[in-house]
Design a protein around this motif. Structure first.
Motif, PDB file in Angstrom:
ATOM      1  N   GLN A 159      -7.524  -0.004  -7.320  1.00 29.91           N
ATOM      2  CA  GLN A 159      -6.549  -1.085  -7.151  1.00 29.91           C
ATOM      3  C   GLN A 159      -7.121  -2.412  -7.644  1.00 29.91           C
ATOM      4  O   GLN A 159      -6.423  -3.190  -8.289  1.00 29.91           O
ATOM      5  CB  GLN A 159      -6.113  -1.193  -5.702  1.00 29.91           C
ATOM      6  N   ASP A 174       0.834  -1.198   0.000  1.00 26.16           N
ATOM      7  CA  ASP A 174       0.000   0.000   0.000  1.00 26.16           C
ATOM      8  C   ASP A 174       0.870   1.251   0.000  1.00 26.16           C
ATOM      9  O   ASP A 174       0.650   2.185  -0.783  1.00 26.16           O
ATOM     10  CB  ASP A 174      -0.927  -0.021   1.222  1.00 26.16           C
ATOM     11  N   TYR A 185       2.892   1.504  -3.397  1.00 25.93           N
ATOM     12  CA  TYR A 185       2.035   1.900  -4.512  1.00 25.93           C
ATOM     13  C   TYR A 185       1.655   3.381  -4.406  1.00 25.93           C
ATOM     14  O   TYR A 185       1.697   4.112  -5.396  1.00 25.93           O
ATOM     15  CB  TYR A 185       0.787   1.025  -4.561  1.00 25.93           C
ATOM     16  N   VAL A 242      -5.483   5.424  -5.713  1.00 23.71           N
ATOM     17  CA  VAL A 242      -5.068   4.503  -4.645  1.00 23.71           C
ATOM     18  C   VAL A 242      -6.264   3.918  -3.895  1.00 23.71           C
ATOM     19  O   VAL A 242      -6.066   3.054  -3.050  1.00 23.71           O
ATOM     20  CB  VAL A 242      -4.065   5.145  -3.655  1.00 23.71           C
ATOM     21  N   GLU A 253      -2.140  -5.074  -3.386  1.00 26.59           N
ATOM     22  CA  GLU A 253      -1.138  -4.534  -2.463  1.00 26.59           C
ATOM     23  C   GLU A 253      -0.143  -5.610  -2.025  1.00 26.59           C
ATOM     24  O   GLU A 253       1.046  -5.329  -1.874  1.00 26.59           O
ATOM     25  CB  GLU A 253      -1.821  -3.933  -1.236  1.00 26.59           C
ATOM     26  N   SER A 272      -8.250  -5.593  -3.886  1.00 29.23           N
ATOM     27  CA  SER A 272      -7.356  -4.496  -3.531  1.00 29.23           C
ATOM     28  C   SER A 272      -6.216  -4.991  -2.645  1.00 29.23           C
ATOM     29  O   SER A 272      -5.047  -4.661  -2.869  1.00 29.23           O
ATOM     30  CB  SER A 272      -8.156  -3.403  -2.822  1.00 29.23           C
TER      31      SER A 272
END
Length: 129
Positions: free
Chosen positions: A58, A24, A27, A53, A103, A99
């Motif tokens: 994602q 997370d 990114y 984000v 991540e 998501s």
């Protein structure tokens, strides 16, 4: 056993949740650096970064990348999906799982294969306008 092989051994043992936590941050930093130029007002940066984000974005990016992933990378994604517990209620559990899987993959590649991470991030074709 050398220092590098010890590092690989330790990072192989990291939980998918930890990899997602790291992914997370990695990114978001990647997205923020994409919007440095041309200079804009801070509010414009913030709004664009937040839109990319968020969990929905994602999840969509993971779907776009999936055909390019190796079998091993797909296994990392699966581990990330299975590691989600509860999740945020702002989005559906399915989107939250995707998501988190995204991540987890980012976090894993950041630690183990930064070149591959860069290849995949470039495939996202972020809208820089």
């Amino acid at each position: 056993m050398g220092v590098e092989s010890e590092k690989v051994g330790v990072t192989q043992q990291l939980s998918p949740s930890f990899l997602a936590y790291l992914g997370d941050a990695v990114y978001e930093l990647y997205v923020r650096t994409q919007y440095i130029f041309p200079p804009r007002r801070l509010a414009e940066y913030h709004n664009k970064v937040v839109s990319l984000v968020r969990a929905e974005s994602q999840a969509a990016f993971l779907s776009n990348l999936y055909p390019y992933l190796t079998e091993f990378e797909k296994e990392i994604v699966r581990r990330g999906r299975n590691a989600t517990a509860g999740g945020r209620r702002r989005v559906s559990p399915k989107i939250y799982q995707k998501s988190t899987s995204f991540e987890t993959l980012i976090g894993y590649l950041y630690l183990h294969n930064p070149q591959r991470l860069n290849q995949l991030l470039k495939k996202l074709n972020l809208d820089l306008t």
